[in-house]
Motif scaffolding. Structure first.
Motif, PDB file in Angstrom:
ATOM      1  N   GLU A 106       0.844  -1.200   0.000  1.00 45.30           N
ATOM      2  CA  GLU A 106       0.000   0.000   0.000  1.00 45.30           C
ATOM      3  C   GLU A 106       0.877   1.247   0.000  1.00 45.30           C
ATOM      4  OE1 GLU A 106      -2.849  -0.092   3.169  1.00 45.30           O
ATOM      5  OE2 GLU A 106      -3.326  -2.211   2.827  1.00 45.30           O
ATOM      6  N   GLY A 107       0.631   2.125  -0.970  1.00 45.31           N
ATOM      7  CA  GLY A 107       1.438   3.324  -1.106  1.00 45.31           C
ATOM      8  C   GLY A 107       1.276   4.319   0.021  1.00 45.31           C
ATOM      9  N   VAL A 111       9.340  -5.804  -2.194  1.00 44.90           N
ATOM     10  CA  VAL A 111       7.982  -5.369  -2.495  1.00 44.90           C
ATOM     11  C   VAL A 111       7.438  -6.267  -3.588  1.00 44.90           C
ATOM     12  CG1 VAL A 111       6.559  -3.526  -3.439  1.00 44.90           C
ATOM     13  CG2 VAL A 111       8.347  -2.983  -1.795  1.00 44.90           C
ATOM     14  N   ALA A 112       6.184  -6.679  -3.443  1.00 40.33           N
ATOM     15  CA  ALA A 112       5.561  -7.555  -4.435  1.00 40.33           C
ATOM     16  C   ALA A 112       4.162  -7.055  -4.750  1.00 40.33           C
ATOM     17  CB  ALA A 112       5.492  -8.990  -3.914  1.00 40.33           C
ATOM     18  N   GLY A 113       3.790  -7.191  -6.028  1.00 40.21           N
ATOM     19  CA  GLY A 113       2.450  -6.790  -6.438  1.00 40.21           C
ATOM     20  C   GLY A 113       2.375  -6.623  -7.936  1.00 40.21           C
ATOM     21  N   PRO A 114       1.217  -6.226  -8.435  1.00 41.38           N
ATOM     22  CA  PRO A 114       1.054  -6.024  -9.878  1.00 41.38           C
ATOM     23  C   PRO A 114       1.974  -4.922 -10.395  1.00 41.38           C
ATOM     24  CG  PRO A 114      -1.072  -6.123  -8.763  1.00 41.38           C
ATOM     25  CD  PRO A 114      -0.038  -6.017  -7.701  1.00 41.38           C
ATOM     26  N   GLN A 117       1.897  -0.643  -9.786  1.00 42.30           N
ATOM     27  CA  GLN A 117       0.890  -0.427  -8.747  1.00 42.30           C
ATOM     28  C   GLN A 117       1.051   0.986  -8.188  1.00 42.30           C
ATOM     29  OE1 GLN A 117       0.317  -3.734  -6.116  1.00 42.30           O
ATOM     30  NE2 GLN A 117      -0.200  -2.418  -4.371  1.00 42.30           N
ATOM     31  N   PRO A 118      -0.033   1.766  -8.112  1.00 46.95           N
ATOM     32  CA  PRO A 118       0.080   3.159  -7.643  1.00 46.95           C
ATOM     33  C   PRO A 118       0.679   3.243  -6.251  1.00 46.95           C
ATOM     34  CG  PRO A 118      -2.091   2.747  -8.605  1.00 46.95           C
ATOM     35  CD  PRO A 118      -1.415   1.418  -8.493  1.00 46.95           C
ATOM     36  N   LEU A 173       7.740  -0.942  -8.084  1.00 45.87           N
ATOM     37  CA  LEU A 173       7.023  -1.703  -9.118  1.00 45.87           C
ATOM     38  C   LEU A 173       6.787  -0.888 -10.382  1.00 45.87           C
ATOM     39  CD1 LEU A 173       4.434  -3.591  -6.888  1.00 45.87           C
ATOM     40  CD2 LEU A 173       6.404  -4.581  -8.073  1.00 45.87           C
ATOM     41  N   ALA A 174       7.243   0.363 -10.394  1.00 46.38           N
ATOM     42  CA  ALA A 174       7.063   1.194 -11.581  1.00 46.38           C
ATOM     43  C   ALA A 174       7.915   0.675 -12.731  1.00 46.38           C
ATOM     44  CB  ALA A 174       7.432   2.638 -11.259  1.00 46.38           C
TER      45      ALA A 174
END
Length: 678
Positions: free
Chosen positions: A495-496, A631-634, A637-638, A643-644
């Motif tokens: 979560e950002g 960090v993990a995620g799509p 992710q905003p 992840l950018a």
């Protein structure tokens, strides 16, 4: 008139009915001393402090002492946990005058706050004589008193100075620190030094990272031996989990029974990381049960974590926790009572007072036969049920921002490692699942509490109680520990919001706490002015504010790529480096962060549609080098910079490994990822 009835501090509330006309720390108290032309008594302690209770009962509840104080002094009661800045200044004065310090701390000062006589605990006859002598000296030898105060202020000003020598915290210096720790190590009992013996959590965190970076087997062995010795000793609660503040002896047998949030948070990190690196079953169990202790015993529903469980129960140390063989038989029956006495080293002679024993684990049960482990756990459950019928220690239920930050970071790390090792085949998989569920909830509630209650107009407040925030401003350790916690929560959840909050706290700290030469003060530039502005670089019971802030700056840099935060971290570490090689026992957290910087730290991003179950995520967390961020995620992710522009590769999850902002090609297999992290 006693003015403590409306305090938020449980410690101050313990004194609200004293015959002493107590004031809380305030400008009004010093103004009253000036108006009356009397000295000030500053009495500093905390709610779980045994000798604070003793002095309160002997002296502050006594009518004669109350009359002496009320006639000759303005008396100020301070909770050291609520006002660590006040505590730091006057503790430095006490140490300068007496060569030692501790609590309760007893300071006599002029109406402007200048200390002129300091001490700690005084029995009532000595205290009465001291009060009479100080009152007489104030009336008849005023110039000598003021001269003594000026000398003390000069001494503490030098002790708290900034702008001293700096040096890079490089590999030779960290190697030397590990070597010096090894030379001070108690090879028989584990830990460092003699009695009283404190759990060396920050030193162990440093040694674990040092072992990871260098492969040094000695660092790992010191950590494993110390961790096992503590976990089998009386300092660890063999029934409910959680560690006491320290052992009164050198072999972890008899604890000082208070249980502090900060100790248990830092020790949870030690056992979690030892479990992660070695798979050790004892480390796994102790991490699990310490995490459960935090959630079950210290978490306040809808708020954060309480500060401590008291050392005393009904004025008696150990009343809740100690046993005789007869009591074990009464609780368990003859056969299981003898089994428990043998397993937990409960003897007729006793290891504590009055023939009582503190439970210790006599032998390894984590690798025992299944039937032995089952019997042990059944006995533990029955003894805990019996213990719950006894009087229980009081809870200091105030929420301290920094300590809650430490707990959030520890639980976030525990959640990550528990997910790595999750296996339905484990005999206690259901127990582990239950612990991860309740600790996850407690962690998120604590974080929300800090973000919504303690953060007021962009600035942190130090404490809250019953959902109401207190007046004391946050000090540097609050900003550092909470920012580090928000970075850890960002890594766990993706979560950002948490990363944004961490950055805002760090910007505030850089703007308001910076000192010359890359150092930091412990209080903000717009905080209340004390007789000295504290700036302690050493790690003691908790990480220093400076070390905590450095850790947060390093993590935030790795998560965002914003190098100015790393530059601030390196400059601040340079101010601690001269101490690291000489006194590593008091710079463990700073050395731990130094290991992260030497390692990189690594920045690991896993682009995946399944951040909780992807094998790449588990491998990244299992094999992460010292201080790495994961960090993990799509992809894209905003609010998640790592992840950018990190897409999947041919529709498959991909791990991106960077070190010092230099990145390798993405990999899609666990084997390739482990090789890159090797």
């Amino acid at each position: 008139m006693n003015r403590l009835a409306d305090a938020t501090s449980p410690y101050l509330l313990q004194h609200k009915d004293n015959p002493v006309d107590w004031w809380p720390w305030s400008d009004e108290a010093f103004a009253e001393a000036k108006r009356r032309d009397v000295p000030v008594l500053i009495s500093v302690g905390y709610a779980a402090c045994h000798w604070c209770h003793v002095m309160a009962h002997e002296s502050f509840e006594n009518e004669q002492v109350g009359a002496l104080l009320n006639d000759n002094f303005v008396s100020i009661k301070v909770d050291r946990e609520e006002r660590p800045d006040v505590d730091a200044v006057y503790m430095t004065a006490t140490q300068a005058m007496t060569g030692q310090g501790g609590w309760p701390m007893t300071v006599f000062a002029t109406p402007d706050g200048t200390p002129f006589f300091c001490g700690t605990y005084f029995p009532r006859p000595n205290f009465v004589q001291l009060l009479q002598s100080v009152a007489t000296a104030w009336r008849e030898q005023r110039e000598a008193v003021l001269g003594q105060g000026a000398a003390v202020v000069e001494a503490i000003g030098g002790a708290q100075a900034v702008g001293g020598p700096t040096a890079p915290l490089d590999a030779p210096l960290l190697d030397a620190a590990a070597t010096k720790l090894a030379s001070e190590y108690d090879a028989t009992n584990g830990g460092f030094g003699g009695a009283p013996k404190f759990p060396p959590h920050m030193n162990l965190l440093f040694l674990l990272r040092h072992h990871q970076r260098t492969g040094d087997p000695r660092s790992l062995e010191i950590t494993r031996h110390t961790a096992e010795a503590m976990a089998r000793g009386g300092i660890y609660d063999q029934l409910a989990g959680g560690f006491a503040r320290y052992s009164v002896d050198a072999h972890w047998t008899v604890p000082h029974f208070e249980k502090m949030l900060y100790d248990n948070a830092l020790l949870l990190r030690v056992y979690t990381q030892l479990w992660r690196l070695t798979g050790d079953p004892l480390a796994r169990r102790v991490a699990r049960d310490t995490a459960r202790f935090l959630a079950d015993e210290l978490h306040r529903p809808g708020q954060g974590f309480a500060s401590a469980l008291d050392a005393d129960t009904e004025g008696v140390e150990g009343l809740t926790y100690a046993w005789t063989p007869t009591q074990l038989v009464e609780a368990l029956g003859e056969e299981d009572g003898r089994f428990a006495a043998d397993l937990f080293t409960v003897t007729d002679e006793g290891t504590f007072e009055h023939g009582m024993s503190v439970l210790r684990l006599a032998r390894d049960v984590d690798d025992a036969a299944p039937e032995v482990r089952a019997r042990w756990q059944q006995v533990v459950g029955r003894l805990l049920a019996a213990r719950d019928t006894r009087p229980q220690p009081a809870l200091d239920d105030k929420v301290v921002a920094a300590w809650n930050g430490l707990a959030i970071t520890a639980i976030a790390e525990f959640q990550q490692v528990a997910a790595v090792y999750a296996s339905p085949q484990d005999e206690d998989a259901n127990l582990m699942d239950g612990v991860t569920i309740v600790t996850d909830g407690a962690m998120h509630q604590a974080a929300e509490h800090l973000a919504t209650v303690h953060l007021v107009d962009g600035r942190l407040r130090r404490v809250s109680r019953n959902g109401k925030v207190g007046e004391p401003a946050g000090v540097l350790e609050d900003y550092g520990c909470v920012a580090e916690a928000f970075c850890a929560l960002h890594q766990l959840t993706g979560e950002g919001r948490w990363l944004t909050l961490a950055g805002e706290l760090l910007d505030t700290a850089l703007a308001h706490f910076a000192a010359p030469g890359g150092a930091f003060y412990d209080t903000a530039d717009d905080a209340e002015r004390l007789v000295a502005r504290p700036a302690d670089p050493t790690d003691n019971a908790t990480p220093s504010g400076r070390s905590a802030l450095i850790a947060a700056l390093v993590a935030y840099t790795a998560l965002t790529g914003e190098t100015r935060y790393r530059e601030a971290a390196e400059a601040a570490l340079g101010t601690v480096a001269p101490i690291v090689g000489q006194h590593p026992r008091f710079t463990g957290y700073a050395a731990m962060v130094g290991e992260a910087l030497l390692s990189g730290p690594y920045e690991i991003a896993v682009a995946t549609d399944d951040p909780t179950g992807d094998p790449l995520v588990a491998a990244a967390r299992r094999h992460a080098p010292p201080g790495a961020v994961v960090v993990a995620g799509p992809p894209d992710q905003p609010g998640v910079p790592l992840l950018a522009d990190r897409p999947l590769v041919d529709g498959r999850s991909a791990a991106y490994v960077c070190r010092g902002f230099v990145c390798q090609r993405p990999v899609t297999s666990v084997e390739e990822l482990i090789a890159e992290l090797g």
